[in-house]
Design a protein around this motif. Structure first.
Motif, PDB file in Angstrom:
ATOM      1  N   ALA A  62       0.841  -1.315   0.125  1.00 28.32           N
ATOM      2  CA  ALA A  62       0.151  -0.053   0.091  1.00 28.32           C
ATOM      3  C   ALA A  62       0.801   1.196   0.036  1.00 28.32           C
ATOM      4  CB  ALA A  62      -0.878   0.017   1.162  1.00 28.32           C
ATOM      5  N   ALA A  63       1.892   1.290   0.790  1.00 25.31           N
ATOM      6  CA  ALA A  63       2.807   2.510   0.882  1.00 25.31           C
ATOM      7  C   ALA A  63       3.724   2.537  -0.397  1.00 25.31           C
ATOM      8  CB  ALA A  63       3.642   2.409   2.095  1.00 25.31           C
ATOM      9  N   THR A  64       4.111   1.679  -0.794  1.00 22.48           N
ATOM     10  CA  THR A  64       5.030   1.490  -2.222  1.00 22.48           C
ATOM     11  C   THR A  64       3.984   2.179  -3.419  1.00 22.48           C
ATOM     12  OG1 THR A  64       6.146  -0.349  -1.524  1.00 22.48           O
ATOM     13  CG2 THR A  64       6.339   0.174  -3.878  1.00 22.48           C
ATOM     14  N   ILE A  65       2.638   1.666  -3.269  1.00 18.52           N
ATOM     15  CA  ILE A  65       1.606   1.879  -4.342  1.00 18.52           C
ATOM     16  C   ILE A  65       1.503   3.430  -4.435  1.00 18.52           C
ATOM     17  CG2 ILE A  65      -0.532   1.853  -5.337  1.00 18.52           C
ATOM     18  CD1 ILE A  65      -0.286  -1.127  -4.799  1.00 18.52           C
ATOM     19  N   VAL A  66       1.359   3.888  -3.213  1.00 15.04           N
ATOM     20  CA  VAL A  66       1.040   5.485  -3.275  1.00 15.04           C
ATOM     21  C   VAL A  66       2.327   6.251  -3.499  1.00 15.04           C
ATOM     22  CG1 VAL A  66       0.111   7.243  -1.569  1.00 15.04           C
ATOM     23  CG2 VAL A  66      -0.919   5.015  -1.311  1.00 15.04           C
ATOM     24  N   ALA A  67       3.170   5.681  -2.906  1.00 17.98           N
ATOM     25  CA  ALA A  67       4.518   6.540  -3.068  1.00 17.98           C
ATOM     26  C   ALA A  67       4.928   6.435  -4.671  1.00 17.98           C
ATOM     27  CB  ALA A  67       5.712   5.787  -2.505  1.00 17.98           C
ATOM     28  N   SER A  68       4.566   5.307  -5.440  1.00 19.17           N
ATOM     29  CA  SER A  68       4.892   5.195  -6.624  1.00 19.17           C
ATOM     30  C   SER A  68       4.343   6.347  -7.585  1.00 19.17           C
ATOM     31  CB  SER A  68       4.671   3.901  -7.479  1.00 19.17           C
ATOM     32  OG  SER A  68       5.538   2.781  -6.579  1.00 19.17           O
ATOM     33  N   ALA A  69       2.859   6.311  -7.206  1.00 18.71           N
ATOM     34  CA  ALA A  69       1.916   7.277  -7.915  1.00 18.71           C
ATOM     35  C   ALA A  69       2.420   8.761  -7.561  1.00 18.71           C
ATOM     36  CB  ALA A  69       0.668   7.269  -7.530  1.00 18.71           C
ATOM     37  N   ILE A  70       2.864   9.026  -6.433  1.00 23.85           N
ATOM     38  CA  ILE A  70       3.092  10.408  -6.304  1.00 23.85           C
ATOM     39  C   ILE A  70       4.643  10.765  -6.813  1.00 23.85           C
ATOM     40  CG2 ILE A  70       3.668  12.013  -4.429  1.00 23.85           C
ATOM     41  CD1 ILE A  70       1.357  10.723  -2.696  1.00 23.85           C
ATOM     42  N   ALA A  71       5.633   9.925  -6.587  1.00 22.61           N
ATOM     43  CA  ALA A  71       6.795   9.942  -7.007  1.00 22.61           C
ATOM     44  C   ALA A  71       6.905  10.098  -8.540  1.00 22.61           C
ATOM     45  CB  ALA A  71       7.786   8.922  -6.648  1.00 22.61           C
ATOM     46  N   VAL A  72       6.283   9.290  -9.147  1.00 21.38           N
ATOM     47  CA  VAL A  72       6.204   9.330 -10.874  1.00 21.38           C
ATOM     48  C   VAL A  72       5.599  10.667 -11.263  1.00 21.38           C
ATOM     49  CG1 VAL A  72       5.263   8.127 -12.837  1.00 21.38           C
ATOM     50  CG2 VAL A  72       6.390   6.762 -11.147  1.00 21.38           C
ATOM     51  N   ALA A  73       4.527  10.852 -10.599  1.00 18.24           N
ATOM     52  CA  ALA A  73       3.670  12.273 -11.149  1.00 18.24           C
ATOM     53  C   ALA A  73       4.717  13.606 -10.758  1.00 18.24           C
ATOM     54  CB  ALA A  73       2.448  12.426 -10.263  1.00 18.24           C
ATOM     55  N   MET A  74       5.423  13.502  -9.584  1.00 20.98           N
ATOM     56  CA  MET A  74       6.398  14.656  -9.328  1.00 20.98           C
ATOM     57  C   MET A  74       7.606  14.639 -10.587  1.00 20.98           C
ATOM     58  SD  MET A  74       6.880  14.430  -5.212  1.00 20.98           S
ATOM     59  CE  MET A  74       8.003  15.624  -5.183  1.00 20.98           C
ATOM     60  N   ALA A  75       8.113  13.504 -10.837  1.00  9.69           N
ATOM     61  CA  ALA A  75       9.014  13.560 -11.551  1.00  9.69           C
ATOM     62  C   ALA A  75       8.679  13.698 -12.987  1.00  9.69           C
ATOM     63  CB  ALA A  75       9.884  11.845 -11.872  1.00  9.69           C
ATOM     64  N   ILE A  76       7.467  13.323 -13.661  1.00 18.00           N
ATOM     65  CA  ILE A  76       6.956  13.931 -14.810  1.00 18.00           C
ATOM     66  C   ILE A  76       6.726  15.604 -14.820  1.00 18.00           C
ATOM     67  CG2 ILE A  76       4.888  13.885 -16.215  1.00 18.00           C
ATOM     68  CD1 ILE A  76       4.388  11.054 -15.317  1.00 18.00           C
ATOM     69  N   PHE A  77       6.253  15.887 -13.688  1.00 18.23           N
ATOM     70  CA  PHE A  77       5.942  17.367 -13.681  1.00 18.23           C
ATOM     71  C   PHE A  77       7.142  18.072 -13.792  1.00 18.23           C
ATOM     72  CE2 PHE A  77       5.570  21.270 -11.192  1.00 18.23           C
ATOM     73  CZ  PHE A  77       4.304  22.019 -11.804  1.00 18.23           C
ATOM     74  N   VAL A  78       8.396  17.856 -13.058  1.00 12.82           N
ATOM     75  CA  VAL A  78       9.463  18.676 -13.023  1.00 12.82           C
ATOM     76  C   VAL A  78      10.363  18.137 -14.451  1.00 12.82           C
ATOM     77  CG1 VAL A  78       9.902  18.674 -10.431  1.00 12.82           C
ATOM     78  CG2 VAL A  78      10.942  16.710 -11.652  1.00 12.82           C
ATOM     79  N   THR A  79      10.058  17.514 -15.212  1.00 10.64           N
ATOM     80  CA  THR A  79      10.755  17.053 -16.548  1.00 10.64           C
ATOM     81  C   THR A  79       9.911  17.894 -17.470  1.00 10.64           C
ATOM     82  OG1 THR A  79       9.535  15.160 -16.651  1.00 10.64           O
ATOM     83  CG2 THR A  79      11.852  15.228 -15.883  1.00 10.64           C
ATOM     84  N   ARG A  80       8.720  18.368 -17.301  1.00  9.89           N
ATOM     85  CA  ARG A  80       8.097  19.335 -18.179  1.00  9.89           C
ATOM     86  C   ARG A  80       8.573  20.803 -18.177  1.00  9.89           C
ATOM     87  NH1 ARG A  80       6.609  15.047 -20.827  1.00  9.89           N
ATOM     88  NH2 ARG A  80       8.328  14.255 -19.534  1.00  9.89           N
ATOM     89  N   ARG A  81       8.372  21.422 -19.107  1.00 10.29           N
ATOM     90  CA  ARG A  81       9.149  22.770 -19.137  1.00 10.29           C
ATOM     91  C   ARG A  81       8.211  23.656 -18.002  1.00 10.29           C
ATOM     92  NH1 ARG A  81       8.631  25.399 -25.213  1.00 10.29           N
ATOM     93  NH2 ARG A  81      10.108  23.612 -25.470  1.00 10.29           N
ATOM     94  N   SER A  82       7.179  23.568 -17.720  1.00 10.26           N
ATOM     95  CA  SER A  82       6.371  24.484 -16.725  1.00 10.26           C
ATOM     96  C   SER A  82       6.809  24.012 -15.367  1.00 10.26           C
ATOM     97  CB  SER A  82       4.999  24.110 -16.874  1.00 10.26           C
ATOM     98  OG  SER A  82       4.525  22.806 -16.683  1.00 10.26           O
ATOM     99  N   GLY A  83       7.645  22.740 -15.070  1.00 10.19           N
ATOM    100  CA  GLY A  83       8.031  22.401 -13.922  1.00 10.19           C
ATOM    101  C   GLY A  83       9.396  22.362 -13.596  1.00 10.19           C
ATOM    102  N   THR A  84      10.337  22.673 -14.472  1.00 14.10           N
ATOM    103  CA  THR A  84      11.475  22.465 -14.503  1.00 14.10           C
ATOM    104  C   THR A  84      12.325  23.335 -13.100  1.00 14.10           C
ATOM    105  OG1 THR A  84      11.750  22.400 -16.710  1.00 14.10           O
ATOM    106  CG2 THR A  84      13.765  22.854 -15.504  1.00 14.10           C
ATOM    107  N   GLU A  85      11.790  24.683 -12.965  1.00 15.51           N
ATOM    108  CA  GLU A  85      12.226  25.194 -11.803  1.00 15.51           C
ATOM    109  C   GLU A  85      11.828  24.735 -10.376  1.00 15.51           C
ATOM    110  OE1 GLU A  85      10.946  29.184 -12.227  1.00 15.51           O
ATOM    111  OE2 GLU A  85      11.984  29.717 -14.123  1.00 15.51           O
ATOM    112  N   LEU A  86      11.090  23.735 -10.506  1.00 15.02           N
ATOM    113  CA  LEU A  86      10.632  23.250  -9.335  1.00 15.02           C
ATOM    114  C   LEU A  86      11.389  22.189  -8.726  1.00 15.02           C
ATOM    115  CD1 LEU A  86       6.793  23.699  -9.426  1.00 15.02           C
ATOM    116  CD2 LEU A  86       8.273  25.102  -7.965  1.00 15.02           C
ATOM    117  N   LEU A  87      12.486  21.626  -9.652  1.00 17.78           N
ATOM    118  CA  LEU A  87      13.104  20.184  -9.336  1.00 17.78           C
ATOM    119  C   LEU A  87      13.871  20.411  -8.195  1.00 17.78           C
ATOM    120  CD1 LEU A  87      14.263  17.640 -10.283  1.00 17.78           C
ATOM    121  CD2 LEU A  87      16.191  18.875 -11.791  1.00 17.78           C
TER     122      LEU A  87
END
Length: 245
Positions: free
Chosen positions: A60-85
């Motif tokens: 349960a902890a790994t599934i939730v962490a995976s969803a949030i961590a992957v979403a965060m990584a996607i966001f900071v690799t988009r042009r709009s989120g680079t500054e938040l890395l």
């Protein structure tokens, strides 16, 4: 941690399953580790039930962490989120800053005893490897692949779900594998705050000076970690082979 030979994997799985279903059958093997005439097999709670509850909290902890961590990584690799890395990296590193015992101590006053503080500790510890692996995968995609996807008219969302994430999947899975193995061992301390994990068996053994309890709890956790690591590693290699084909 290397993969086990196929025959050894099957044997380890069968032995683990047999022990969890009928631990009393293994009493002669553990009798020498028991203190005096004390009990050999932990019977206050079913080992099978404890193992399932232990795995449930970890997954349960790994599934939730995976969803949030992957979403965060996607966001900071988009042009709009680079500054938040830098901020994202600071957030996922929080779990590595505090030891699990400290996280439990801080969480119990707010959440009470039981599963929740253990879940929080495992969630925080799982974030870093999943985030960093996803970030690495998304940041190192071959430029020609991305240009080809643009050339056929794919939108940004289509490129993400049809090209980028599938290519990164083996690396993401490697991060999840690391997180699961760490969480399996870390979850044992959850029993100090009344979470139903195999740590209950180890703690009971330490309190009663019964090494047989400690041994069976530790061995079950170790075998689960090795087998799950092995299964995820096999899946990771299979996905890598499909990607290379």
């Amino acid at each position: 941690m290397k993969r086990l030979p196929a025959l050894l994997r099957i044997l380890a799985f069968v032995c683990l399953l047999a022990f969890l279903i009928s631990p009393t059958s293994f009493a002669p093997l553990l009798s020498m580790a028991a203190q005096g005439n004390g009990p050999v097999i932990y019977e206050r709670q079913s080992l099978w039930v404890l193992a399932l509850q232990h795995l449930g909290i970890v997954f349960a902890a790994t599934i939730v962490a995976s969803a949030i961590a992957v979403a965060m990584a996607i966001f900071v690799t988009r042009r709009s989120g680079t500054e938040l890395l830098p901020l994202a990296r600071s957030v996922v590193n929080i779990g590595q800053t505090f030891p699990p015992v400290a996280v439990l101590a801080l969480a119990v006053p707010a959440t009470g005893f039981g599963v929740v503080p253990t879940f929080l500790a495992l969630f925080l510890y799982a974030m870093l490897p999943i985030f960093e692996n996803t970030l690495t995968g998304l940041s190192t995609l071959p430029r020609d692949v991305q240009e080809a996807a643009k050339g056929v008219g794919m939108t940004g969302t289509q490129r993400l779900f049809s090209v980028e994430l599938p290519l990164c999947l083996p690396l993401i899975l490697a991060g999840i594998r690391v997180a699961v193995v760490i969480s399996l061992s870390t979850a044992t301390i959850g029993s100090t705050v009344a979470a139903p994990t195999l740590g209950e068996v180890i703690i009971a053994g330490l309190q009663s000076n019964n090494f047989a309890y400690v041994l069976q709890g530790a061995v079950v956790v170790a075998m689960m970690a090795v087998l799950i690591h092995d299964a995820l590693y096999a899946l990771e290699r299979r996905l890598s082979a499909i990607r290379s084909a």
